[in-house]
Design a protein around this motif. Structure first.
Motif: not given
Length: 370
Positions: A313-319
């Protein structure tokens, strides 16, 4: 908070220390480091949960944060330049400073050395790097030869694991994407500049808010064990949620948890150092060379395992960072490339600010893997 004076480099590090759990002589120390915009205060909610789990927490402020030494104007100019070589030298200097801090702390506090008794491992320390903090960790393990030999030997006796907790894609070598490929509100020209400032409405929701609507898709996509089953990158990115769910803007009191000073002055330039030319090779080297894997010569921290914890559920950059590393590891497996001990752990129902929102659950999870 105590201060660590690293005299050989003229640097002071500011940190918080929960101290040894009462009556324990075999506790594990967790050294936790923060990401962009935040200080070690972002981890203070973890403190009450440490001792019952036989943990000691050391919450370190990087330079430019809290009372840690700020970078000089000349150092900042290096980061603003276009030449990669001095930037690489800049990060190698940070490696030496952090190694000196680890050694200083081990000697000062006389923490238990790591050992194994009847199959149970105790003592030593684990380094947990949240978010952009892995810019420092990837550099540390990618260029360990810059650490003085006597310091290497001492750290190797104590260091158990290195945890990459939700690193942004750039610091694990993920290539830059266009705005259409990976949406970032701070790069969107249609958003007023004031809304994208540190005082604007997007910083806290974007950085620690929940992106819950694409969590199941990301979890399923990254749970595969064959590279042929991994979705194509642009398909994967296109299905990620681009803006967080609504959050309370008072979720993180800024006076306790943030440090705006170094955001654009140093930390953002640090994580923006050329990923394909710098962080990618460093991360590859950290995983596959210098520890008894590919290559030859001196082994560095051969028994330190890597734990990669990715919240879905983290921000797209970390996913995206988790996708990049998943593909990298699957490619290693397909080629038969030997790596150091490595685990990729996906947490479907947590976000980038998991340690703040659910400190008890967070610390129990991390105690179980380190």
């Amino acid at each position: 908070m105590p201060l660590a004076s690293i005299d050989e480099y003229g640097v002071v590090f500011d940190y918080d220390d929960t101290g040894a759990p009462p009556g324990s002589s075999d506790y594990i120390t967790l050294i936790i480091t923060h990401g962009v915009y935040y200080t070690n205060g972002i981890f203070f909610r973890l403190r009450p949960y440490a001792a019952p789990l036989n943990l000691r927490l050391v919450l370190l402020n990087f330079r430019e944060n809290g009372k840690s030494t700020r970078f000089s104007d000349d150092e900042v100019k290096i980061l603003a330049g276009t030449d990669l070589e001095p930037k690489a030298a800049f990060m190698k200097q940070r490696v030496k400073e952090l190694a000196a801090f680890f050694v200083w702390y081990i000697r000062k506090e006389n923490i238990p050395i790591q050992k194994e008794v009847d199959g149970r491992k105790t003592g030593g320390f684990t380094w947990i790097a949240w978010s952009a903090a892995s810019a420092y960790g990837v550099s540390f393990f990618g260029f360990p030869e810059v650490i003085p030999e006597n310091q290497q030997q001492l750290i190797e006796k104590y260091m158990r694991a290195y945890v990459l907790f939700d690193p942004t894609h750039s610091v694990v070598g993920g290539h830059p994407r266009t705005l259409d490929e990976l949406y970032n509100v701070f790069l969107d020209p249609s958003i007023p500049a004031a809304d994208k400032s540190l005082q604007g409405p997007y910083w806290v929701p974007k950085l620690v808010g929940k992106y819950s609507r694409s969590a199941q898709y990301a979890y399923d996509s990254l749970s595969v064990d064959n590279i042929g089953n991994l979705p194509p990158l642009l398909e994967f990115l296109g299905k990620l949620q681009t803006m967080p769910d609504p959050v309370r803007l008072d979720l993180l009191p800024p006076e306790e948890t943030t440090e705006p000073f170094g955001v654009w002055r140093s930390f953002m330039p640090i994580i923006s150092i050329d990923p394909p030319a710098f962080y990618g090779p460093a991360f590859d080297r950290a995983l596959t060379q210098g520890f008894g894997g590919e290559g030859s010569g001196r082994t560095y921290f051969p028994n330190v395992k890597f734990e990669y914890v990715a919240t879905m559920q983290a921000l797209p950059e970390t996913v995206y960072g988790a996708y990049w590393v998943k593909r990298m590891v699957l490619e290693y497996q397909e080629r038969g490339t030997k790596t150091r001990g490595f685990n990729l752990r996906l947490v479907k129902d947590a976000a980038h600010g998991w340690h703040w929102e659910e400190p008890g659950e967070f610390i129990k999870f991390f105690a179980s893997i380190v």
